[in-house]
Design a protein around this motif. Structure first.
Motif, PDB file in Angstrom:
ATOM      1  N   LEU A 242      -7.556  15.216  44.744  1.00 57.13           N
ATOM      2  CA  LEU A 242      -8.519  16.306  44.647  1.00 57.13           C
ATOM      3  C   LEU A 242      -7.740  17.620  44.726  1.00 57.13           C
ATOM      4  O   LEU A 242      -6.754  17.714  45.461  1.00 57.13           O
ATOM      5  CB  LEU A 242      -9.539  16.257  45.791  1.00 57.13           C
ATOM      6  N   ASP A 243      -8.183  18.627  43.968  1.00 54.49           N
ATOM      7  CA  ASP A 243      -7.554  19.954  44.035  1.00 54.49           C
ATOM      8  C   ASP A 243      -6.045  19.877  43.798  1.00 54.49           C
ATOM      9  O   ASP A 243      -5.248  20.430  44.554  1.00 54.49           O
ATOM     10  CB  ASP A 243      -7.834  20.609  45.394  1.00 54.49           C
ATOM     11  N   VAL A 244      -5.670  19.205  42.734  1.00 50.52           N
ATOM     12  CA  VAL A 244      -4.248  19.009  42.445  1.00 50.52           C
ATOM     13  C   VAL A 244      -3.641  20.212  41.736  1.00 50.52           C
ATOM     14  O   VAL A 244      -2.533  20.655  42.063  1.00 50.52           O
ATOM     15  CB  VAL A 244      -4.042  17.741  41.584  1.00 50.52           C
ATOM     16  N   VAL A 245      -4.353  20.749  40.740  1.00 51.14           N
ATOM     17  CA  VAL A 245      -3.823  21.862  39.952  1.00 51.14           C
ATOM     18  C   VAL A 245      -4.895  22.928  39.763  1.00 51.14           C
ATOM     19  O   VAL A 245      -6.087  22.682  39.980  1.00 51.14           O
ATOM     20  CB  VAL A 245      -3.328  21.392  38.559  1.00 51.14           C
ATOM     21  N   THR A 246      -4.465  24.100  39.340  1.00 48.92           N
ATOM     22  CA  THR A 246      -5.404  25.177  39.020  1.00 48.92           C
ATOM     23  C   THR A 246      -5.962  24.953  37.614  1.00 48.92           C
ATOM     24  O   THR A 246      -5.326  24.286  36.785  1.00 48.92           O
ATOM     25  CB  THR A 246      -4.702  26.539  39.088  1.00 48.92           C
ATOM     26  N   PRO A 247      -7.150  25.503  37.321  1.00 50.04           N
ATOM     27  CA  PRO A 247      -7.793  25.245  36.024  1.00 50.04           C
ATOM     28  C   PRO A 247      -7.003  25.708  34.807  1.00 50.04           C
ATOM     29  O   PRO A 247      -7.290  25.269  33.686  1.00 50.04           O
ATOM     30  CB  PRO A 247      -9.118  26.018  36.139  1.00 50.04           C
ATOM     31  N   ASP A 248      -6.022  26.584  35.002  1.00 48.45           N
ATOM     32  CA  ASP A 248      -5.253  27.067  33.857  1.00 48.45           C
ATOM     33  C   ASP A 248      -4.095  26.141  33.492  1.00 48.45           C
ATOM     34  O   ASP A 248      -3.354  26.415  32.547  1.00 48.45           O
ATOM     35  CB  ASP A 248      -4.716  28.477  34.132  1.00 48.45           C
ATOM     36  N   ARG A 249      -3.953  25.040  34.220  1.00 50.17           N
ATOM     37  CA  ARG A 249      -2.878  24.092  33.946  1.00 50.17           C
ATOM     38  C   ARG A 249      -3.445  22.776  33.419  1.00 50.17           C
ATOM     39  O   ARG A 249      -4.542  22.363  33.790  1.00 50.17           O
ATOM     40  CB  ARG A 249      -2.059  23.821  35.214  1.00 50.17           C
ATOM     41  N   ALA A 250      -2.683  22.137  32.549  1.00 50.66           N
ATOM     42  CA  ALA A 250      -3.119  20.860  31.977  1.00 50.66           C
ATOM     43  C   ALA A 250      -2.853  19.727  32.961  1.00 50.66           C
ATOM     44  O   ALA A 250      -1.864  19.739  33.696  1.00 50.66           O
ATOM     45  CB  ALA A 250      -2.382  20.598  30.670  1.00 50.66           C
ATOM     46  N   PHE A 251      -3.761  18.769  32.974  1.00 45.90           N
ATOM     47  CA  PHE A 251      -3.583  17.561  33.788  1.00 45.90           C
ATOM     48  C   PHE A 251      -4.080  16.397  32.947  1.00 45.90           C
ATOM     49  O   PHE A 251      -5.276  16.199  32.776  1.00 45.90           O
ATOM     50  CB  PHE A 251      -4.368  17.658  35.097  1.00 45.90           C
ATOM     51  N   THR A 252      -3.153  15.631  32.389  1.00 44.73           N
ATOM     52  CA  THR A 252      -3.492  14.573  31.447  1.00 44.73           C
ATOM     53  C   THR A 252      -3.646  13.228  32.143  1.00 44.73           C
ATOM     54  O   THR A 252      -3.371  13.084  33.342  1.00 44.73           O
ATOM     55  CB  THR A 252      -2.402  14.450  30.373  1.00 44.73           C
ATOM     56  N   VAL A 253      -4.047  12.233  31.371  1.00 46.92           N
ATOM     57  CA  VAL A 253      -4.170  10.878  31.903  1.00 46.92           C
ATOM     58  C   VAL A 253      -2.810  10.351  32.348  1.00 46.92           C
ATOM     59  O   VAL A 253      -2.711   9.565  33.296  1.00 46.92           O
ATOM     60  CB  VAL A 253      -4.812   9.942  30.852  1.00 46.92           C
ATOM     61  N   THR A 254      -1.750  10.801  31.690  1.00 45.56           N
ATOM     62  CA  THR A 254      -0.404  10.396  32.107  1.00 45.56           C
ATOM     63  C   THR A 254      -0.077  10.955  33.480  1.00 45.56           C
ATOM     64  O   THR A 254       0.478  10.256  34.342  1.00 45.56           O
ATOM     65  CB  THR A 254       0.646  10.881  31.090  1.00 45.56           C
ATOM     66  N   HIS A 255      -0.419  12.230  33.717  1.00 41.68           N
ATOM     67  CA  HIS A 255      -0.213  12.824  35.039  1.00 41.68           C
ATOM     68  C   HIS A 255      -0.978  12.033  36.101  1.00 41.68           C
ATOM     69  O   HIS A 255      -0.461  11.764  37.192  1.00 41.68           O
ATOM     70  CB  HIS A 255      -0.687  14.281  35.055  1.00 41.68           C
ATOM     71  N   PHE A 256      -2.220  11.682  35.762  1.00 39.43           N
ATOM     72  CA  PHE A 256      -3.037  10.934  36.723  1.00 39.43           C
ATOM     73  C   PHE A 256      -2.379   9.606  37.076  1.00 39.43           C
ATOM     74  O   PHE A 256      -2.238   9.256  38.252  1.00 39.43           O
ATOM     75  CB  PHE A 256      -4.435  10.681  36.154  1.00 39.43           C
ATOM     76  N   ARG A 257      -1.982   8.862  36.068  1.00 36.75           N
ATOM     77  CA  ARG A 257      -1.402   7.536  36.314  1.00 36.75           C
ATOM     78  C   ARG A 257      -0.119   7.629  37.130  1.00 36.75           C
ATOM     79  O   ARG A 257       0.100   6.834  38.052  1.00 36.75           O
ATOM     80  CB  ARG A 257      -1.132   6.836  34.985  1.00 36.75           C
ATOM     81  N   GLU A 258       0.722   8.608  36.799  1.00 38.94           N
ATOM     82  CA  GLU A 258       1.993   8.754  37.504  1.00 38.94           C
ATOM     83  C   GLU A 258       1.796   9.107  38.976  1.00 38.94           C
ATOM     84  O   GLU A 258       2.642   8.782  39.816  1.00 38.94           O
ATOM     85  CB  GLU A 258       2.845   9.821  36.819  1.00 38.94           C
ATOM     86  N   GLN A 259       0.685   9.776  39.290  1.00 45.92           N
ATOM     87  CA  GLN A 259       0.428  10.129  40.686  1.00 45.92           C
ATOM     88  C   GLN A 259      -0.414   9.080  41.406  1.00 45.92           C
ATOM     89  O   GLN A 259      -0.250   8.859  42.609  1.00 45.92           O
ATOM     90  CB  GLN A 259      -0.260  11.495  40.756  1.00 45.92           C
ATOM     91  N   ALA A 260      -1.325   8.434  40.676  1.00 43.39           N
ATOM     92  CA  ALA A 260      -2.234   7.482  41.317  1.00 43.39           C
ATOM     93  C   ALA A 260      -1.546   6.173  41.699  1.00 43.39           C
ATOM     94  O   ALA A 260      -1.795   5.627  42.784  1.00 43.39           O
ATOM     95  CB  ALA A 260      -3.420   7.197  40.397  1.00 43.39           C
ATOM     96  N   LEU A 261      -0.688   5.652  40.830  1.00 42.57           N
ATOM     97  CA  LEU A 261      -0.068   4.354  41.106  1.00 42.57           C
ATOM     98  C   LEU A 261       0.779   4.352  42.383  1.00 42.57           C
ATOM     99  O   LEU A 261       0.669   3.413  43.186  1.00 42.57           O
ATOM    100  CB  LEU A 261       0.766   3.904  39.904  1.00 42.57           C
ATOM    101  N   PRO A 262       1.630   5.359  42.628  1.00 40.33           N
ATOM    102  CA  PRO A 262       2.378   5.360  43.895  1.00 40.33           C
ATOM    103  C   PRO A 262       1.471   5.442  45.121  1.00 40.33           C
ATOM    104  O   PRO A 262       1.770   4.844  46.158  1.00 40.33           O
ATOM    105  CB  PRO A 262       3.264   6.611  43.779  1.00 40.33           C
ATOM    106  N   ILE A 263       0.365   6.176  44.999  1.00 44.92           N
ATOM    107  CA  ILE A 263      -0.582   6.265  46.118  1.00 44.92           C
ATOM    108  C   ILE A 263      -1.190   4.899  46.397  1.00 44.92           C
ATOM    109  O   ILE A 263      -1.271   4.451  47.553  1.00 44.92           O
ATOM    110  CB  ILE A 263      -1.685   7.293  45.803  1.00 44.92           C
ATOM    111  N   ILE A 264      -1.613   4.213  45.341  1.00 36.69           N
ATOM    112  CA  ILE A 264      -2.219   2.888  45.499  1.00 36.69           C
ATOM    113  C   ILE A 264      -1.208   1.902  46.083  1.00 36.69           C
ATOM    114  O   ILE A 264      -1.532   1.117  46.986  1.00 36.69           O
ATOM    115  CB  ILE A 264      -2.760   2.390  44.148  1.00 36.69           C
ATOM    116  N   ASP A 265       0.020   1.932  45.587  1.00 38.88           N
ATOM    117  CA  ASP A 265       1.063   1.038  46.105  1.00 38.88           C
ATOM    118  C   ASP A 265       1.325   1.297  47.587  1.00 38.88           C
ATOM    119  O   ASP A 265       1.494   0.353  48.379  1.00 38.88           O
ATOM    120  CB  ASP A 265       2.358   1.220  45.311  1.00 38.88           C
ATOM    121  N   ALA A 266       1.362   2.571  47.970  1.00 36.50           N
ATOM    122  CA  ALA A 266       1.618   2.916  49.372  1.00 36.50           C
ATOM    123  C   ALA A 266       0.485   2.436  50.271  1.00 36.50           C
ATOM    124  O   ALA A 266       0.726   1.938  51.381  1.00 36.50           O
ATOM    125  CB  ALA A 266       1.806   4.428  49.508  1.00 36.50           C
TER     126      ALA A 266
END
Length: 240
Positions: A71-95
């Motif tokens: 939540l609240d990862v980036v400001t609205p003027d920055r892009a956040f793609t599905v690739t960004h999501f996957r790269e950040q979500a998988l390590p969280i899930i593994d941890a």
């Protein structure tokens, strides 16, 4: 001699998928409280800071009940793609799994959740999506200005009339469906060529190789139809 310790199985990964206002947050908090889990947001808008109300983001009180991620990862003027999501979500899930905690993935962005399941939707799939978007833009030769309609009496009215006229939807023939389906099954259809075919034709081909996916997609939803066919062409499997 001490008895061998029984290795506990990791907790399950829970996914709560649905549209806004269907009770996802309430259910996720109940599960997190009962089973000691943490919540991983899979919402393409809730990653942006400052959009709390319009995205029905979990409140501070909700976040005090269970820890929330992405939540609240980036400001609205920055892009956040599905690739960004996957790269950040998988390590969280593994941890979380390593710590014996239940990951509860919650959101309404289907392709975010799909990216956790199918690698094929990332990498080449994202590259192809960028190509589609670029090809949809108006491209002008360097040094030239975009072409404008010729000025003249009635030109504005003619343009407005053209906008109002719907483009007729072509009806694919059985031969077209059969030929394209044969190429799909034989593995001789490059995925980059899918964009050149009309949505209704691709939809009929998808129905032949992945009927459940075809049943939930409209024939004019070309982008998602192509994504489903990419899974089939790249992996031989289906989304369902």
């Amino acid at each position: 001699m001490e008895p061998a310790k029984t290795k506990l199985a990791p907790p399950p990964i829970v996914v709560i998928l649905g549209s806004t206002g269907t009770g996802k947050t309430k259910l996720s908090l109940e599960l997190a409280s009962r089973y000691g889990g943490e919540i991983v947001s899979a919402d393409s808008m809730q990653v942006y800071k400052g959009l709390d109300i319009v995205t029905a983001k979990a409140t501070k009180a909700d976040q005090a009940i269970a820890k929330h991620h992405l939540l609240d990862v980036v400001t609205p003027d920055r892009a956040f793609t599905v690739t960004h999501f996957r790269e950040q979500a998988l390590p969280i899930i593994d941890a979380l799994l390593s710590a014996g905690k239940m990951p509860i993935v919650v959101g309404g962005t289907n392709y975010y959740i799909e990216s956790l399941l199918w690698q094929v939707l990332i990498g080449d799939g994202v590259r192809r999506e960028h190509i589609r978007r670029r090809s949809a833009d108006t491209i002008t030769t360097e040094g030239e200005s975009p072409k404008r309609p010729k000025a003249g009496v009635g030109s504005a009215a003619e343009q407005e009339q053209e906008k109002e006229q719907p483009r007729p939807t072509p009806v694919p023939t059985e031969q077209q469906v059969s030929e394209l389906l044969d190429r799909c099954r034989a593995g001789t259809l490059p995925v980059d060529q899918l964009e050149s075919y009309e949505g209704p034709l691709l939809h009929k081909v998808l129905a032949a190789v992945d009927l459940p996916s075809a049943n939930r997609l409209h024939p004019n939803n070309k982008r998602k139809i192509i994504r489903a066919l990419e899974v089939y062409l790249d992996s031989g499997g289906t989304q369902t």
